[in-house]
Design an enzyme around this catalytic site. Structure first.
Site, mmCIF file in Angstrom:
data_model
loop_
_atom_site.group_PDB
_atom_site.id
_atom_site.type_symbol
_atom_site.label_atom_id
_atom_site.label_comp_id
_atom_site.label_asym_id
_atom_site.label_seq_id
_atom_site.Cartn_x
_atom_site.Cartn_y
_atom_site.Cartn_z
ATOM 1 N N HIS A 190 -42.829 -13.431 -66.817
ATOM 2 C CA HIS A 190 -41.251 -14.015 -67.292
ATOM 3 C C HIS A 190 -41.803 -14.955 -68.482
ATOM 4 O O HIS A 190 -40.902 -15.028 -69.325
ATOM 5 C CB HIS A 190 -40.668 -14.665 -66.037
ATOM 6 C CG HIS A 190 -40.111 -13.656 -65.156
ATOM 7 N ND1 HIS A 190 -39.291 -12.925 -65.315
ATOM 8 C CD2 HIS A 190 -40.527 -13.427 -63.712
ATOM 9 C CE1 HIS A 190 -38.841 -11.967 -64.356
ATOM 10 N NE2 HIS A 190 -39.734 -12.297 -63.416
ATOM 11 N N ASP A 194 -39.897 -14.520 -71.838
ATOM 12 C CA ASP A 194 -39.088 -15.400 -72.661
ATOM 13 C C ASP A 194 -39.566 -15.638 -74.017
ATOM 14 O O ASP A 194 -38.748 -15.948 -74.950
ATOM 15 C CB ASP A 194 -39.270 -16.956 -71.793
ATOM 16 C CG ASP A 194 -38.457 -16.935 -70.692
ATOM 17 O OD1 ASP A 194 -37.847 -16.011 -70.455
ATOM 18 O OD2 ASP A 194 -38.786 -17.863 -69.890
ATOM 19 N N GLU A 220 -31.179 -9.385 -71.491
ATOM 20 C CA GLU A 220 -31.780 -9.172 -72.793
ATOM 21 C C GLU A 220 -30.718 -8.488 -73.601
ATOM 22 O O GLU A 220 -31.101 -7.619 -74.808
ATOM 23 C CB GLU A 220 -33.056 -8.158 -72.782
ATOM 24 C CG GLU A 220 -32.650 -6.895 -71.973
ATOM 25 C CD GLU A 220 -32.468 -6.805 -70.398
ATOM 26 O OE1 GLU A 220 -32.808 -5.770 -69.825
ATOM 27 O OE2 GLU A 220 -32.627 -7.881 -69.762
#
Length: 305
Positions: A190, A194, A220
């Site tokens: 993750h 990011d 997204e």
């Protein structure tokens, strides 16, 4: 800090200028009330002022009234100089908007202390404005990408639709989605995801016009509001955004990899203020079709007018 000293007596003017300069202020001298009022109206005008009550043109009390009658974000701290000592006169000055007063003749030390108090008030107000702006940004921007958040980009869409309806200007809406983003999270974690979202947001923002709006719609997905844009121009703008992501690989940790996006486009030649939901739905359907056709492409909504 600039300090306005409004005084019609040349000797008093020189004395005030010398004192203010000695204390580290930038002295702005006004010879009458009209000059004082003009100086305080300027965009970069003084925010701290010493006003003689009795002056040619506008007197100090009237200058106070005018300053307080004009709405402004930055406060102006006003100190009245007066030879009047009756309580009713002092009440009149304070009710007109003065923050403080000094009776003539005054001691230099006393004026310096009053100015210091005024400066503290102005410094506190500036801190409050900075805090308010930080809260506004926090409430309207996505904390990860720095783009407008879901609510703020939709609010922008409503405003631009209303403006387009009034001025008969076209508007386009782009819905972009990063292709196979779940694979990025699964492969790079993750934190890597990011990193990609932040980089993608930066590339998208650099590809739009300065008056376009861009927000993170969710996950997204990104939403673009393009005022004054329609048809082929909107499609070309969407292609520039798509190419901005596909042109160079992304990096997360010590690995590089390609990231692409699919974009759906909807627009109105003559918009109405109530069409926000329909435009979003049309752009979303066009995006879904772009995904089904193989991703990394731009598709126009079928029902745009």
């Amino acid at each position: 800090m600039k300090v306005l000293a409004a005084e019609d007596n040349p000797v008093s003017q020189s004395m005030l200028r010398a004192m203010l300069t000695k204390w580290g202020y930038e002295a702005v001298i006004a010879r009458d009330g009209n000059e004082a009022w003009q100086a305080l109206q300027a965009d970069d005008g003084p925010r701290l002022a010493v006003l003689d009550w009795m002056m040619p043109g506008l007197d100090g009390v009237e200058v106070c009234r005018r300053v307080r009658a004009v709405p402004r974000e930055s406060y102006v701290y006003l100190i009245l100089l007066t030879a009047r000592t009756e309580s009713q006169d002092l009440v009149e000055g304070m009710e007109a908007g003065a923050d403080d007063y000094l009776t003539k003749p005054f001691e230099a030390h006393e004026l310096r202390v009053r100015l210091r108090a005024g400066r503290r008030v102005l410094d506190l107000q500036q801190q409050l404005l900075v805090a308010q702006e930080a809260l506004r940004v926090q409430a309207t921007h996505d904390c990860l990408t720095g783009l407008l958040n879901h609510g703020a980009i939709l609010d922008t869409l409503h405003k631009e639709l209303a403006r387009g309806s009034r001025e008969q200007l076209p508007i386009a809406l782009l819905m972009a989605d990063l292709d196979r983003f779940k694979n990025v999270n699964d492969t790079h974690g993750h934190q890597g995801g990011d990193t990609v979202l932040r980089e993608a947001a930066g590339r998208m923002k650099s590809a739009i016009r300065r008056y376009d709006a861009l927000g993170r719609y969710g996950g997204e997905e990104f939403l673009f509001v393009l005022p004054g844009c329609q048809g082929a121009d909107a499609f070309a703008q969407a292609e520039r955004i798509r190419e901005a992501l596909a042109a160079e690989p992304f990096t997360a940790g010590n690995r590089t990899f390609p990231v692409t996006c699919s974009i759906g486009v909807s627009y109105r030649t003559v918009p109405t203020a109530e069409e926000a939901g329909i435009l979003v739905q049309e752009a979303d359907m066009a995006l879904y079709r772009a995904k089904n056709l193989g991703r990394n492409q731009v598709t126009m909504a079928a029902l745009t007018v």
